[in-house]
Design a protein around this motif. Structure first.
Motif, PDB file in Angstrom:
ATOM      1  N   ASP A 110     -11.654  61.970  52.392  1.00  0.00           N
ATOM      2  CA  ASP A 110     -11.540  61.447  51.028  1.00  0.00           C
ATOM      3  C   ASP A 110     -11.701  62.523  49.964  1.00  0.00           C
ATOM      4  O   ASP A 110     -11.110  62.424  48.878  1.00  0.00           O
ATOM      5  N   VAL A 111     -12.469  63.566  50.241  1.00  0.00           N
ATOM      6  CA  VAL A 111     -12.619  64.646  49.263  1.00  0.00           C
ATOM      7  C   VAL A 111     -11.270  65.289  48.961  1.00  0.00           C
ATOM      8  O   VAL A 111     -10.911  65.531  47.801  1.00  0.00           O
ATOM      9  N   PHE A 112     -10.491  65.544  50.020  1.00  0.00           N
ATOM     10  CA  PHE A 112      -9.194  66.179  49.823  1.00  0.00           C
ATOM     11  C   PHE A 112      -8.196  65.210  49.179  1.00  0.00           C
ATOM     12  O   PHE A 112      -7.340  65.624  48.396  1.00  0.00           O
ATOM     13  N   ARG A 113      -8.317  63.931  49.502  1.00  0.00           N
ATOM     14  CA  ARG A 113      -7.453  62.950  48.835  1.00  0.00           C
ATOM     15  C   ARG A 113      -7.786  62.894  47.347  1.00  0.00           C
ATOM     16  O   ARG A 113      -6.901  62.794  46.492  1.00  0.00           O
ATOM     17  N   PHE A 114      -9.081  62.947  47.034  1.00  0.00           N
ATOM     18  CA  PHE A 114      -9.525  62.955  45.640  1.00  0.00           C
ATOM     19  C   PHE A 114      -8.941  64.155  44.893  1.00  0.00           C
ATOM     20  O   PHE A 114      -8.381  64.019  43.792  1.00  0.00           O
ATOM     21  N   GLU A 115      -9.043  65.340  45.503  1.00  0.00           N
ATOM     22  CA  GLU A 115      -8.546  66.543  44.851  1.00  0.00           C
ATOM     23  C   GLU A 115      -7.025  66.513  44.720  1.00  0.00           C
ATOM     24  O   GLU A 115      -6.464  66.987  43.724  1.00  0.00           O
ATOM     25  N   ALA A 116      -6.339  65.958  45.733  1.00  0.00           N
ATOM     26  CA  ALA A 116      -4.884  65.845  45.656  1.00  0.00           C
ATOM     27  C   ALA A 116      -4.465  64.915  44.519  1.00  0.00           C
ATOM     28  O   ALA A 116      -3.488  65.177  43.809  1.00  0.00           O
TER      29      ALA A 116
END
Length: 778
Positions: A110-116
């Motif tokens: 989810d962290v990478f989805r958030f940043e994306a």
């Protein structure tokens, strides 16, 4: 390498949880979860065992740490792949060469989805698609389920928690701004109210909320919020710990990096007050040094059982109300009938003051506070005490003598340089110094959206000058933004700070900024040195006097408020900004055309006052100042002195003169000859410049020198045939003075081992080529 696996969902934006094919996986103990979190945040990349140990235990791990990592990884493999045979190699969590790799796709975390999604919102913003930007922002915020990496121990998790919290705040802030931009002011108000509750110390959120309330037609609410603004950072003592408060503490912890000793000191003072020993403490520091954050982290929610703690903030509104800050402190410290009684007594005293009854005001107020402290330990905290009303200041000073005999702790934070505080005694004054390089580095890395590289980190630390507030704003700039630019909110904050000074002081500060900025613009990227003292050059009182036309004693008096406030440092005759970002705001905030005019004017005035030539040239190089005829003439007269004092800056200005083609032919010849000499001394190719001069000068001595410079430049570059060709030509022509001919004879001998064939000059004997070496190049 094993393929990345699908059907995985890893959530770190809240309590750490993991699912595979819809089934939640038991991650186990806190430290095992910490290891898993590090691997998840490096999805698809190798992480060494040493990195895992440092991430979970820090710089002083126990002897068992390495073995524990092995145990945790083995257990995680079994959790991630329960059907795997114990002795079979793992597919999702692999190891090799002392490293571990979690094979999941970035979109599964989810962290990478958030940043994306944040990146998607920025693309929409650049395209002018506010609706698309808002959709991406809202999707990003829906991924959050509490504090990031909640409960996960270790320095790595703490740093990531701080970073992600800052990103969450920035995302929500932008969401509110876009809602307002789309005219959805009521929705913006709802978002901003939640943010103000969670982040009560963020004044920009309060500004945004007031603007949204005005835009939605709710002006009465906006005015009410403005009137209550001084209380936005207050919560009642003993209030419950909400998610918003936890997020605020996370942000505060970033602000308090490097202040551990001060936190311990304040907490020890609170404990002593609870035991019956009071005192008076004042925390001083220029704006942004972390006074408010220190008070919040050290005392809010951390006071001993049985202590009553009251909070107040001085501001323009509180200053108008007699005993206003004192009333606020006492009211927030107490509850029930006792509070009503004490507050009523103080309010009566304040009302009498308004009615003109001044006699006995201080003694009556002191008696009320003494009685309250005798009943139970009392801690009174006043932030921005310099803005408190005169009555509060007099009572605060009078209470000091009673703290030694009562369980009464007085803690005040204030900016230095305010005469109102001169008569306020304190047992200890904590002066918040700039952060050390180590602490500033830790803070920058904690709040930056991505780890800054070495060059970026050096720039951030240099601009902030150890000021935590400035550093946080500079480091938190988005990765896609111009990282060298100053964030708009920081420009506004510094502008507000400067607005508190008189116009006379601001003009002098601008002059210092232009003098300091000239040092920073040295194109050689080397610190300009004062050759007499071996330290970086900084403007002097004499220079400021020269460029402003003000007597030194007069300008020093006008600068006293800025020096007292910690904005400007004075060491002997030298002046400089303590935090270079303030210098940049003043310099870069000046229109470009005016900057050029001021730098040209400053250069002329420093020259007329007989200032060092390098200081004159620093002004010429600080902007696109035309190097016209008068400048070229001055440079021709002072180039020898400049070359001896500051050769690097001399090369820079000479190159600019040559490229602008504004000097007359004679001056251009002289200046280009000096450029060739300096380039040779600095080990830079000087062939073009030397040949240009040699082909145009009628001075045979200068021609000989320039042809020598060209030959030696070729030699140093390993171009031995080219160097020998110049030497043969010179020795054949025999036009130049003997001292240069002798040098070329020595040169041809030195070159001989590097040349193929017969390097001697035809029709010249070997003896004719040799001679005694003469003095070195002048």
């Amino acid at each position: 390498m094993s393929a990345e696996h699908e059907g995985i969902d890893l959530r770190l934006l809240g309590p750490v949880r993991a699912w595979r094919d819809g089934t939640e996986l038991p991650l186990g103990s806190a430290r095992r979860t910490a290891v898993f979190s590090v691997l998840a945040l490096h999805a698809g990349h190798a992480v060494s065992r040493e990195q895992l140990v440092a991430a979970v235990w820090g710089e002083d791990p126990p002897a068992s740490a390495t073995g524990n990592v092995y145990t945790y990884v083995s257990a995680l493999r079994q959790v991630l792949e329960p059907a795997r045979d114990r002795w079979a190699a793992g597919q999702m969590l692999t190891s090799g060469g002392g490293t571990y790799r979690l094979h999941v796709r970035p979109q599964d975390v989810d962290v990478f989805r958030f940043e994306a999604l944040r990146e998607e919102s920025k693309r929409s913003r650049r395209a002018g698609d506010l609706h698309g930007e808002l959709a991406a922002l809202e999707s990003a915020l829906r991924l959050w389920h509490g504090e990031a990496l909640a409960g996960v121990p270790g320095p790595y998790a703490e740093a990531q928690r701080l970073r992600l919290t800052e990103l969450r705040l920035a995302t929500a802030e932008r969401q509110a701004a876009v809602l307002s931009g789309l005219g959805r002011h009521d929705q913006a108000v709802t978002v901003l109210r939640g943010l103000v509750e969670r982040y009560p110390l963020q004044e920009n959120l309060q500004d945004m909320l007031m603007a949204a309330l005005h835009a939605s037609g709710r002006r009465t609410e906006a005015l009410g919020l403005q009137a209550q603004r001084s209380g936005a950072t207050r919560v009642t003592a003993g209030g419950e710990d909400t998610t918003g408060a936890a997020l605020q503490r996370t942000t505060d912890r970033a602000a308090l990096i490097g202040r551990d000793a001060e936190v311990r000191f304040l907490r020890r003072a609170a404990a002593e007050a609870a035991a019956g020993r009071g005192r008076s403490i004042r925390i001083e520091g220029s704006p942004g040094m972390g006074k408010s954050a220190l008070l919040t982290v050290a005392l809010r929610g951390a006071t001993p059982v049985g202590c009553r703690t009251g909070w107040a903030v001085g501001d323009e509104l509180a200053r108008r109300m007699p005993l206003g800050v004192l009333l606020e402190c006492v009211e927030s410290a107490m509850a029930g009938d006792t509070a009503r009684t004490v507050v009523k007594q103080l309010f009566t005293i304040a009302a009498d003051t308004l009615d003109g009854v001044i006699a006995g005001t201080v003694d009556r107020a002191v008696a009320v506070i003494r009685q309250a402290a005798e009943e139970a330990p009392l801690i009174l905290v006043a932030d921005d005490l310099q803005w408190a009303d005169p009555g509060t200041l007099r009572v605060w000073a009078a209470l000091h003598e009673f703290t030694a005999e009562l369980p009464l702790l007085l803690v005040a934070a204030a900016r230095p340089g305010f005469g109102e505080l001169d008569g306020i005694p304190a047992d200890e004054v904590l002066d918040l110094a700039p952060l050390t390089t180590e602490a500033a580095t830790a803070l920058a890395r904690a709040v930056a959206p991505e780890p800054p590289d070495g060059e970026t980190l050096r720039r951030l630390l240099g601009d902030a000058g150890g000021n935590p507030y400035y550093l946080r704003h500079l480091a938190a700039a988005e990765p896609g933004d111009d990282r060298a630019a100053i964030p708009a909110d920081l420009v506004t904050a510094i502008g507000t700070q400067l607005a508190s000074f008189t116009e006379e002081t601001r003009q002098l500060l601008r002059a210092i900024a232009f003098l300091d900025a000239a040092d920073a613009e040295d194109a050689t990227e080397q610190p300009q040195q004062d050759t007499t003292r071996g330290e970086p050059a900084r403007c002097t009182v004499g220079e400021v006097a020269a460029v402003t036309g003000r007597p030194a004693d007069e300008l020093l008096r006008a600068l006293e408020p800025a020096v007292a406030a910690g904005l400007v440092a004075r060491s002997g005759d030298r002046l400089t900004f303590r935090h270079p970002v303030v210098c940049r705001v003043l310099h870069e905030g000046t229109p470009a055309s005016l900057r050029v005019m001021l730098h040209r004017s400053f250069a002329e005035r420093i020259a007329d006052a007989g200032g060092p030539p390098e200081r004159v040239v620093a002004q010429l190089l600080a902007g696109p100042v035309p190097l016209d005829g008068p400048v070229s003439r001055w440079l021709s007269e002072h180039i020898e002195q400049l070359a001896g004092r500051a050769p690097r800056i001399a090369v820079t200005v000479l190159q600019r003169v040559r490229s602008q083609h504004v000097a007359d032919p004679g001056e251009r010849l002289v200046l280009t000859a000096w450029l060739a000499r300096l380039l040779l001394r600095q080990g830079v190719n000087a062939v073009a410049e030397a040949n240009w001069v040699a082909a145009r000068t009628a001075d045979l001595d200068l021609e000989g020198e320039m042809r020598w410079v060209a030959a030696v430049a070729h030699e140093r570059r390993g171009e031995y045939d080219a160097a020998a060709e110049i030497a043969r030509s010179v020795l054949s022509e025999r036009r130049i003075p003997v001292r240069w001919l002798d040098r070329f004879r020595i040169l041809i001998t030195r070159l001989r081992p590097h040349l193929s064939g017969n390097p001697t000059v035809p029709h010249m004997s070997r003896a004719a080529l040799l001679g005694d070496e003469v003095s070195v190049i002048r």
